[in-house]
Enzyme design. Structure first.
Site, PDB file in Angstrom:
ATOM      1  N   LYS A 129       0.832  -1.215   0.000  1.00  0.00           N
ATOM      2  CA  LYS A 129       0.000   0.000   0.000  1.00  0.00           C
ATOM      3  C   LYS A 129       0.867   1.265   0.000  1.00  0.00           C
ATOM      4  CE  LYS A 129      -2.974   3.075   0.403  1.00  0.00           C
ATOM      5  NZ  LYS A 129      -4.351   3.336   0.585  1.00  0.00           N
ATOM      6  N   CYS A 136      -3.354  10.691   2.092  1.00  0.00           N
ATOM      7  CA  CYS A 136      -2.678   9.452   1.699  1.00  0.00           C
ATOM      8  C   CYS A 136      -1.349   9.726   1.020  1.00  0.00           C
ATOM      9  CB  CYS A 136      -3.588   8.679   0.765  1.00  0.00           C
ATOM     10  SG  CYS A 136      -5.239   8.548   1.439  1.00  0.00           S
TER      11      CYS A 136
HETATM   12  N1  SAJ Z   1      -2.624  15.047  -8.272  1.00  0.00           N
HETATM   13  C1  SAJ Z   1      -1.867  15.844  -9.125  1.00  0.00           C
HETATM   14  N2  SAJ Z   1      -1.674  15.423 -10.417  1.00  0.00           N
HETATM   15  C2  SAJ Z   1      -2.199  14.252 -10.873  1.00  0.00           C
HETATM   16  C3  SAJ Z   1      -2.943  13.443 -10.001  1.00  0.00           C
HETATM   17  C4  SAJ Z   1      -3.144  13.867  -8.699  1.00  0.00           C
HETATM   18  O1  SAJ Z   1      -1.376  16.910  -8.735  1.00  0.00           O
HETATM   19  O2  SAJ Z   1      -1.997  13.961 -12.058  1.00  0.00           O
HETATM   20  C5  SAJ Z   1      -2.825  15.485  -6.879  1.00  0.00           C
HETATM   21  C6  SAJ Z   1      -4.283  15.731  -6.513  1.00  0.00           C
HETATM   22  O3  SAJ Z   1      -4.703  17.002  -6.903  1.00  0.00           O
HETATM   23  C7  SAJ Z   1      -4.234  15.556  -5.011  1.00  0.00           C
HETATM   24  C8  SAJ Z   1      -3.174  14.474  -4.819  1.00  0.00           C
HETATM   25  O4  SAJ Z   1      -2.424  14.433  -6.015  1.00  0.00           O
HETATM   26  O5  SAJ Z   1      -3.798  16.737  -4.362  1.00  0.00           O
HETATM   27  C9  SAJ Z   1      -3.719  13.095  -4.545  1.00  0.00           C
HETATM   28  O6  SAJ Z   1      -4.862  12.838  -5.349  1.00  0.00           O
HETATM   29  P1  SAJ Z   1      -5.097  11.425  -6.057  1.00  0.00           P
HETATM   30  O7  SAJ Z   1      -6.364  11.511  -6.807  1.00  0.00           O
HETATM   31  O8  SAJ Z   1      -3.903  11.009  -6.803  1.00  0.00           O
HETATM   32  O9  SAJ Z   1      -5.183  10.388  -4.858  1.00  0.00           O
HETATM   33  P2  SAJ Z   1      -6.003  10.316  -3.476  1.00  0.00           P
HETATM   34  O10 SAJ Z   1      -5.092  10.812  -2.389  1.00  0.00           O
HETATM   35  O11 SAJ Z   1      -7.329  10.937  -3.555  1.00  0.00           O
HETATM   36  O12 SAJ Z   1      -6.173   8.726  -3.348  1.00  0.00           O
HETATM   37  C10 SAJ Z   1      -5.005   7.921  -3.358  1.00  0.00           C
HETATM   38  C11 SAJ Z   1      -5.208   6.780  -4.348  1.00  0.00           C
HETATM   39  N3  SAJ Z   1      -3.963   6.067  -4.544  1.00  0.00           N
HETATM   40  C12 SAJ Z   1      -3.449   5.846  -5.790  1.00  0.00           C
HETATM   41  O13 SAJ Z   1      -3.983   6.247  -6.786  1.00  0.00           O
HETATM   42  C13 SAJ Z   1      -2.177   5.061  -5.862  1.00  0.00           C
HETATM   43  C14 SAJ Z   1      -6.296   5.852  -3.811  1.00  0.00           C
HETATM   44  O14 SAJ Z   1      -6.425   4.700  -4.639  1.00  0.00           O
HETATM   45  C15 SAJ Z   1      -5.952   5.411  -2.380  1.00  0.00           C
HETATM   46  O15 SAJ Z   1      -6.968   4.578  -1.834  1.00  0.00           O
HETATM   47  C16 SAJ Z   1      -5.846   6.651  -1.524  1.00  0.00           C
HETATM   48  O16 SAJ Z   1      -4.783   7.449  -2.048  1.00  0.00           O
HETATM   49  C17 SAJ Z   1      -5.556   6.237  -0.103  1.00  0.00           C
HETATM   50  O17 SAJ Z   1      -6.486   6.306   0.716  1.00  0.00           O
HETATM   51  O18 SAJ Z   1      -4.439   5.789   0.178  1.00  0.00           O
END
Ligand code: SAJ
Length: 424
Positions: free
Chosen positions: A221, A275
């Site tokens: 994870k 996360c």
């Molecule tokens: N973000 C960017 N650029 C991108 C993608 C995301 O800047 O191209 C930023 C988002 O704006 C945000 C952060 O990253 O600030 C995280 O957003 P996210 O959508 O990537 O992820 P989370 O935190 O909402 O959810 C993640 C997910 N993990 C992965 O995709 C590997 C989710 O599947 C997990 O369950 C979750 O973390 C968790 O609870 O661990």
């Protein structure tokens, strides 16, 4: 894999979920919707009352309907103290302390709260994303309080209580779908622990269940979220390189991604959420010498927020008393979650410089506590904020903001951290 579980093991009559937040509440509701008797446990009395009245205290598409239905059917009940159950799912926060040291106080409190109501044959599953070794620690904490029972960290396959880690992997905004359809990693302290936990999840998960040991599940994870953090850091680094070289990063990424083996993610104002902005530090803390790239990615993503602050401050120097509209406070689009939000950090930093700020966040009704006390930060509706602003800072790509035509912003300085108006 789920088909291979022994048919002799009795099914779970009653499941307790500890922590009714973004992970625990949807999980409790989905299980209850499948006819399982679920007790949700949370120390937040207001949340407990709201859930028992059929309501929800978080924003997640579709969750209100499922909770309302489960409570009305009598399958879901919330309380503030654990009761007996056949399985306990721990879904509490795992923050870090000063110096990025993991803080396991909520996990420990949950384990110690469960211990008095445990009986032989019970299953305890840790869902919270946790440093390697936490499942064993949960087993130890419970064992300290229940010397009459055998726990797997000490008694292996002959334990009375099964302990496993099954990390949640749901994406906020898609929780109800992903809870059911995502594959799951299930890591027991022993094989029996894994098998028993797999039996629980096979009651509502349609994705595959992958069985392993607890430590591998914990590190899997953390690796998933670190992988995403590293890839976002690459995009954020590119955005700063492009700014220096006068290249449009959005066009650059679009073009690079035409290559069949390239998939650059999107830059932003930094990385937030409970996360991805947190979990990589758990790896760095456990293996500081080895996890160099993971640490660098965290630093780059945090630095990106400071970079945005500098850009806005620099733009503000052109005005005598500029009004800055900050669009979005949540950590990503179309949710109300402010945890570790880079937008919140940026707004606070800008406020500290004395700038007049209008904060717009369509998913909440008022300024969050951290900002409410600041004289120069006001909560504003979108149209008012844009009408009054000299500088518009787009921090979150909420759907409401994507609808704003670029023509409305012509007379303003725009800092678009998400590329919403790129090429428009
Ligand atoms: N973000 C960017 N650029 C991108 C993608 C995301 O800047 O191209 C930023 C988002 O704006 C945000 C952060 O990253 O600030 C995280 O957003 P996210 O959508 O990537 O992820 P989370 O935190 O909402 O959810 C993640 C997910 N993990 C992965 O995709 C590997 C989710 O599947 C997990 O369950 C979750 O973390 C968790 O609870 O661990």
């Amino acid at each position: 894999m789920k088909k291979s579980i022994s048919a002799k093991t009795p099914a779970f009559q009653r499941v307790a979920v500890l922590g009714l937040g973004y992970v625990g509440l949807p999980m409790a509701a989905i299980m209850a919707a499948r006819g399982i008797e679920v007790i949700g446990v949370d120390v937040n009395k207001a949340a407990v009352e709201k859930i028992n009245a059929g309501g929800i205290h978080i924003v997640e598409p579709g969750l209100d309907i499922v909770v309302r239905g489960a409570v009305a059917a009598g399958n879901l009940r919330a309380t503030d103290a654990p009761e007996t159950a056949d399985a306990f799912i721990i879904a509490v926060p795992t923050p870090f302390k000063e110096g990025y040291v993991p803080d396991l106080k909520y996990c420990e409190a949950a384990a110690r709260a469960i211990a008095p109501v445990l009986k032989a044959g019970d299953l305890v599953v840790l869902e919270s994303t946790s440093p390697v070794g936490t499942s064993e620690a949960i087993s130890r904490w419970m064992a300290e309080m229940r010397t009459d029972l055998k726990f797997p960290h000490e008694h292996g396959e002959s334990a009375d209580i099964m302990v496993a880690h099954s990390p949640e992997r749901i994406l906020p905004g898609r929780v109800l779908i992903e809870l059911v359809t995502n594959d799951r990693i299930i890591g027991g302290i022993t094989h029996r622990c894994s098998a028993r936990a797999a039996e629980l999840y096979s009651m509502f998960v349609e994705g595959q269940l992958h069985l392993t040991n607890a430590r591998t599940a914990e590190l899997t994870k953390l690796s998933e979220n670190s992988y995403r953090d590293v890839n976002i850091a690459f995009a954020n680094e590119l955005s700063m390189v492009c700014e220096k070289l006068g290249v449009d990063v959005w066009e650059l990424i679009r073009l690079a991604n035409c290559h069949p083996r390239v998939n650059v993610l999107q830059p932003g104002p930094g990385v937030g959420g409970h996360c991805i902005a947190v979990d990589p530090w758990f790896i760095v803390h456990s293996a500081p010498e080895e996890a160099k790239l993971i640490r660098a990615a965290r630093e780059i993503n945090d630095h990106k927020s400071e970079h945005v602050v500098d850009r806005v401050r620099h733009a503000a120097e052109r005005f005598r008393a500029p009004v800055v509209a900050c669009l979005g406070l949540s950590y990503k689009a179309d949710i109300d979650d402010l945890r570790e939000s880079p937008s919140m950090h940026i707004v606070k930093q800008l406020a500290a410089t004395g700038l007049a700020i209008l904060a717009v966040e369509p998913n909440i009704d008022e300024l969050p506590k951290d900002l409410a006390g600041l004289a120069n930060v006001k909560y504003a509706e979108l149209d008012d904020a844009i009408a009054q602003a000299d500088i518009v800072v787009l921090l979150v790509d909420h759907k409401e903001f994507k609808r704003i035509p670029k023509s409305e912003l012509l007379a303003r300085i725009v800092v678009d951290t998400r590329g919403v108006w790129a090429g428009a």
